[in-house]
Scaffold this motif. Structure first.
Motif, PDB file in Angstrom:
ATOM      1  N   PRO A 174     -17.634 -83.936 -73.003  1.00  0.00           N
ATOM      2  CA  PRO A 174     -18.147 -85.289 -72.776  1.00  0.00           C
ATOM      3  C   PRO A 174     -19.131 -85.405 -71.623  1.00  0.00           C
ATOM      4  CG  PRO A 174     -15.792 -85.349 -73.203  1.00  0.00           C
ATOM      5  CD  PRO A 174     -16.159 -83.906 -73.062  1.00  0.00           C
ATOM      6  N   ALA A 175     -19.039 -84.511 -70.632  1.00  0.00           N
ATOM      7  CA  ALA A 175     -19.941 -84.612 -69.484  1.00  0.00           C
ATOM      8  C   ALA A 175     -20.719 -83.310 -69.276  1.00  0.00           C
ATOM      9  CB  ALA A 175     -19.158 -84.955 -68.215  1.00  0.00           C
ATOM     10  N   GLY A 176     -20.831 -82.520 -70.312  1.00  0.00           N
ATOM     11  CA  GLY A 176     -21.543 -81.248 -70.186  1.00  0.00           C
ATOM     12  C   GLY A 176     -22.140 -80.829 -71.505  1.00  0.00           C
ATOM     13  N   ARG A 177     -22.269 -79.532 -71.680  1.00  0.00           N
ATOM     14  CA  ARG A 177     -22.876 -79.000 -72.901  1.00  0.00           C
ATOM     15  C   ARG A 177     -21.806 -78.733 -73.954  1.00  0.00           C
ATOM     16  NH1 ARG A 177     -27.743 -74.881 -71.224  1.00  0.00           N
ATOM     17  NH2 ARG A 177     -29.045 -76.446 -70.198  1.00  0.00           N
ATOM     18  N   HIS A 178     -22.064 -79.252 -75.139  1.00  0.00           N
ATOM     19  CA  HIS A 178     -21.130 -79.053 -76.235  1.00  0.00           C
ATOM     20  C   HIS A 178     -21.163 -77.597 -76.694  1.00  0.00           C
ATOM     21  CE1 HIS A 178     -21.146 -83.366 -76.225  1.00  0.00           C
ATOM     22  NE2 HIS A 178     -22.394 -83.430 -76.657  1.00  0.00           N
ATOM     23  N   PHE A 179     -20.033 -77.128 -77.205  1.00  0.00           N
ATOM     24  CA  PHE A 179     -19.961 -75.818 -77.847  1.00  0.00           C
ATOM     25  C   PHE A 179     -20.438 -75.992 -79.278  1.00  0.00           C
ATOM     26  CE2 PHE A 179     -18.010 -72.660 -80.487  1.00  0.00           C
ATOM     27  CZ  PHE A 179     -17.922 -71.500 -79.721  1.00  0.00           C
ATOM     28  N   LEU A 180     -21.481 -75.236 -79.689  1.00  0.00           N
ATOM     29  CA  LEU A 180     -22.056 -75.333 -81.034  1.00  0.00           C
ATOM     30  C   LEU A 180     -22.255 -73.929 -81.589  1.00  0.00           C
ATOM     31  CD1 LEU A 180     -24.916 -77.939 -80.322  1.00  0.00           C
ATOM     32  CD2 LEU A 180     -22.702 -78.429 -81.375  1.00  0.00           C
ATOM     33  N   VAL A 312     -24.712 -64.348 -69.346  1.00  0.00           N
ATOM     34  CA  VAL A 312     -23.790 -64.702 -70.417  1.00  0.00           C
ATOM     35  C   VAL A 312     -23.913 -66.198 -70.724  1.00  0.00           C
ATOM     36  CG1 VAL A 312     -21.363 -64.865 -71.075  1.00  0.00           C
ATOM     37  CG2 VAL A 312     -22.196 -62.852 -69.823  1.00  0.00           C
ATOM     38  N   ILE A 313     -23.946 -66.515 -71.995  1.00  0.00           N
ATOM     39  CA  ILE A 313     -23.995 -67.914 -72.423  1.00  0.00           C
ATOM     40  C   ILE A 313     -22.910 -68.145 -73.467  1.00  0.00           C
ATOM     41  CG2 ILE A 313     -26.465 -68.157 -71.969  1.00  0.00           C
ATOM     42  CD1 ILE A 313     -26.948 -67.825 -74.981  1.00  0.00           C
ATOM     43  N   GLN A 314     -22.637 -69.420 -73.752  1.00  0.00           N
ATOM     44  CA  GLN A 314     -21.753 -69.751 -74.855  1.00  0.00           C
ATOM     45  C   GLN A 314     -22.599 -70.289 -76.004  1.00  0.00           C
ATOM     46  OE1 GLN A 314     -18.887 -72.807 -73.856  1.00  0.00           O
ATOM     47  NE2 GLN A 314     -20.347 -74.455 -74.123  1.00  0.00           N
ATOM     48  N   PRO A 315     -22.101 -70.188 -77.227  1.00  0.00           N
ATOM     49  CA  PRO A 315     -22.890 -70.659 -78.377  1.00  0.00           C
ATOM     50  C   PRO A 315     -23.353 -72.100 -78.215  1.00  0.00           C
ATOM     51  CG  PRO A 315     -21.011 -69.384 -79.133  1.00  0.00           C
ATOM     52  CD  PRO A 315     -20.829 -69.560 -77.644  1.00  0.00           C
ATOM     53  N   GLY A 316     -24.616 -72.321 -78.560  1.00  0.00           N
ATOM     54  CA  GLY A 316     -25.209 -73.652 -78.500  1.00  0.00           C
ATOM     55  C   GLY A 316     -26.115 -73.883 -77.321  1.00  0.00           C
ATOM     56  N   GLU A 317     -26.006 -73.049 -76.301  1.00  0.00           N
ATOM     57  CA  GLU A 317     -26.802 -73.301 -75.098  1.00  0.00           C
ATOM     58  C   GLU A 317     -28.295 -73.113 -75.342  1.00  0.00           C
ATOM     59  OE1 GLU A 317     -25.458 -71.428 -71.524  1.00  0.00           O
ATOM     60  OE2 GLU A 317     -23.376 -72.006 -71.853  1.00  0.00           O
ATOM     61  N   ILE A 318     -28.658 -72.116 -76.132  1.00  0.00           N
ATOM     62  CA  ILE A 318     -30.087 -71.910 -76.422  1.00  0.00           C
ATOM     63  C   ILE A 318     -30.645 -73.123 -77.155  1.00  0.00           C
ATOM     64  CG2 ILE A 318     -31.720 -70.541 -77.777  1.00  0.00           C
ATOM     65  CD1 ILE A 318     -29.964 -68.092 -77.206  1.00  0.00           C
ATOM     66  N   GLU A 319     -29.919 -73.588 -78.171  1.00  0.00           N
ATOM     67  CA  GLU A 319     -30.385 -74.744 -78.947  1.00  0.00           C
ATOM     68  C   GLU A 319     -30.473 -75.998 -78.078  1.00  0.00           C
ATOM     69  OE1 GLU A 319     -28.594 -71.802 -81.763  1.00  0.00           O
ATOM     70  OE2 GLU A 319     -28.045 -72.644 -79.813  1.00  0.00           O
ATOM     71  N   LEU A 320     -29.471 -76.213 -77.223  1.00  0.00           N
ATOM     72  CA  LEU A 320     -29.492 -77.407 -76.381  1.00  0.00           C
ATOM     73  C   LEU A 320     -30.584 -77.326 -75.314  1.00  0.00           C
ATOM     74  CD1 LEU A 320     -25.658 -78.037 -76.047  1.00  0.00           C
ATOM     75  CD2 LEU A 320     -27.310 -79.363 -77.379  1.00  0.00           C
ATOM     76  N   ASN A 321     -30.890 -76.120 -74.842  1.00  0.00           N
ATOM     77  CA  ASN A 321     -32.029 -75.950 -73.923  1.00  0.00           C
ATOM     78  C   ASN A 321     -33.335 -76.291 -74.637  1.00  0.00           C
ATOM     79  OD1 ASN A 321     -30.529 -75.151 -71.718  1.00  0.00           O
ATOM     80  ND2 ASN A 321     -30.774 -72.958 -72.097  1.00  0.00           N
ATOM     81  N   ASN A 322     -33.480 -75.787 -75.859  1.00  0.00           N
ATOM     82  CA  ASN A 322     -34.678 -76.107 -76.637  1.00  0.00           C
ATOM     83  C   ASN A 322     -34.794 -77.600 -76.865  1.00  0.00           C
ATOM     84  OD1 ASN A 322     -35.414 -73.406 -76.907  1.00  0.00           O
ATOM     85  ND2 ASN A 322     -34.393 -73.155 -78.879  1.00  0.00           N
ATOM     86  N   LEU A 323     -33.681 -78.229 -77.182  1.00  0.00           N
ATOM     87  CA  LEU A 323     -33.681 -79.677 -77.430  1.00  0.00           C
ATOM     88  C   LEU A 323     -34.157 -80.443 -76.204  1.00  0.00           C
ATOM     89  CD1 LEU A 323     -31.081 -81.798 -79.311  1.00  0.00           C
ATOM     90  CD2 LEU A 323     -31.587 -82.388 -76.949  1.00  0.00           C
ATOM     91  N   ALA A 324     -33.625 -80.115 -75.025  1.00  0.00           N
ATOM     92  CA  ALA A 324     -34.011 -80.818 -73.801  1.00  0.00           C
ATOM     93  C   ALA A 324     -35.490 -80.625 -73.494  1.00  0.00           C
ATOM     94  CB  ALA A 324     -33.157 -80.334 -72.634  1.00  0.00           C
ATOM     95  N   ARG A 325     -35.981 -79.379 -73.664  1.00  0.00           N
ATOM     96  CA  ARG A 325     -37.385 -79.101 -73.369  1.00  0.00           C
ATOM     97  C   ARG A 325     -38.315 -79.831 -74.324  1.00  0.00           C
ATOM     98  NH1 ARG A 325     -37.492 -74.453 -74.958  1.00  0.00           N
ATOM     99  NH2 ARG A 325     -38.889 -74.648 -76.751  1.00  0.00           N
ATOM    100  N   GLN A 326     -37.992 -79.783 -75.625  1.00  0.00           N
ATOM    101  CA  GLN A 326     -38.905 -80.369 -76.608  1.00  0.00           C
ATOM    102  C   GLN A 326     -38.838 -81.898 -76.627  1.00  0.00           C
ATOM    103  OE1 GLN A 326     -40.239 -77.596 -79.955  1.00  0.00           O
ATOM    104  NE2 GLN A 326     -38.002 -77.645 -80.201  1.00  0.00           N
ATOM    105  N   LYS A 327     -37.708 -82.464 -76.230  1.00  0.00           N
ATOM    106  CA  LYS A 327     -37.681 -83.913 -76.065  1.00  0.00           C
ATOM    107  C   LYS A 327     -38.674 -84.350 -74.991  1.00  0.00           C
ATOM    108  CE  LYS A 327     -33.108 -85.536 -77.548  1.00  0.00           C
ATOM    109  NZ  LYS A 327     -33.559 -86.785 -78.180  1.00  0.00           N
ATOM    110  N   SER A 328     -38.837 -83.509 -73.971  1.00  0.00           N
ATOM    111  CA  SER A 328     -39.742 -83.822 -72.871  1.00  0.00           C
ATOM    112  C   SER A 328     -41.189 -83.445 -73.185  1.00  0.00           C
ATOM    113  CB  SER A 328     -39.285 -83.086 -71.603  1.00  0.00           C
ATOM    114  OG  SER A 328     -40.213 -83.218 -70.564  1.00  0.00           O
TER     115      SER A 328
END
Length: 355
Positions: A174-180, A312-328
């Protein structure tokens, strides 16, 4: 304002969304239906999954034009039990059927704590991670799957009888990055094998077999053969389970009963999907889930990386990083895809755009 980079064009999210909705409306979809479809496809592009984003208007649009997809689908939802929903997509465009099923499963989970929707009479519904994100943003953990056209041979077999069926898992923070986690059943996509053929290079013998079912390093033989499932016989079993849930139990087509949209674009595929949702608010407070999900991610992140340049990352972090960048910055869309969207959006409704 659009910015061009090589063969990509950066388009603001709101502009690309409006263009996509106009394009799908001209293909015959109602405004609300077009908005549902574009929501999923734009999220795919935001994630960087361009092969499953608005580029899909080429295949979706051509199939609508030849009658393979029903642009005016009357999607219905039955309620055989409190936590169960049965969705008939009426051969509608896949992301629209998917959104109806997602909302139906959400409703069931709100009532019962856990809800499940089976969808039938559908088509390719895009990548699964956008549905997982929408569910996570609303507080639901999810397991979602779909069956697909057959491209994998049964373990030890010599012809394509199993689909490269995707499955995805999502858990909200709820206050961070979702696992995807969103994955198909093959070791690699056929596109990687095609790229190796173009480059004149060999492929690992774990990617595919030739037409006789023998592992091959020759990309041409691999393209004439079959994809190999992840994890060998274990991936084969998992692919079958996805098809049992998405196809057989949903009363959709399964295995070789699924029509190929490439070989028979004018025929309904009758793909099936399943959506299992858990209302995490029934398990504990928002603070409780946030603390546990944040700790879960921290345990993974704190592992010393083998390569310092690749933490090390957890699944979904790459996609959520892309989402934040491309929204901007704007969404990177292929110039040819943008032109096709513009042709559909600017034409008279129902007219095929010129090549």
């Amino acid at each position: 304002m659009n910015t061009r980079t090589n063969d990509k064009v950066l388009v603001p999210q709101d502009q690309l969304t409006a263009l996509g909705i106009a394009a799908f409306q001209n293909l015959g979809l109602a405004p609300n239906a077009a908005a549902d479809v574009v929501k999923i496809l734009v999220l795919a592009d935001l994630f960087g999954l361009s092969t499953h984003g608005l580029s899909r208007i080429e295949s979706y649009g051509s199939r609508i034009q030849v009658g393979g997809i029903n642009a005016n689908a009357n999607i219905t939802v039955d309620k055989p039990a409190a936590g169960l929903r049965l969705v008939d997509g009426d051969n509608g465009i896949g992301p629209l059927v998917g959104m109806h099923a997602l909302r139906a499963a959400m409703e069931a989970a709100q009532d019962c704590g856990i809800g499940m929707a089976f969808a039938r009479q559908s088509n390719h519904f895009g990548p699964i991670s956008p549905y997982g994100l929408i569910a996570a943003e609303a507080g639901f953990a999810s397991i979602i799957g779909s069956n697909a056209t057959t491209t994998i041979a049964p373990w030890g077999g010599t012809d394509a009888r199993v689909g490269n069926s995707p499955i995805a898992f999502a858990v909200p923070n709820p206050a961070g990055r979702h696992f995807l986690l969103d994955m198909a059943m093959s070791v690699v996509a056929r596109a990687k094998i095609r790229n190796a053929l173009k480059a004149g290079s060999e492929i690992p013998d774990t990617w595919a077999t030739d037409a006789s079912g023998r592992p091959t390093t020759n990309p041409k033989e691999a393209l004439d053969g079959f994809l190999l499932p992840i994890g060998g016989h274990k991936g084969y079993g998992l692919a079958l389970m996805v098809d049992l849930f998405a196809g057989l139990l949903s009363n959709a087509a399964y295995l070789t009963h699924v029509k190929s949209w490439v070989d028979a674009p004018d025929e309904p595929q009758n793909l099936g999907h399943f959506f299992i949702l858990i209302d995490t608010r029934k398990l504990g407070s928002v603070q409780w889930l946030t603390e546990r999900m944040t700790d879960f991610a921290a345990i993974l992140h704190d592992s010393p990386p083998a390569d310092p340049a690749r933490p090390v990352i957890q699944p979904g972090e790459i996609e959520l990083n892309n989402l934040a960048r491309q929204k901007s910055e704007g969404i990177a869309i292929d110039a040819d895809v943008l032109r096709l969207l513009q042709q559909y959006a600017n034409q008279a409704a129902g007219v095929q755009p010129s090549a």
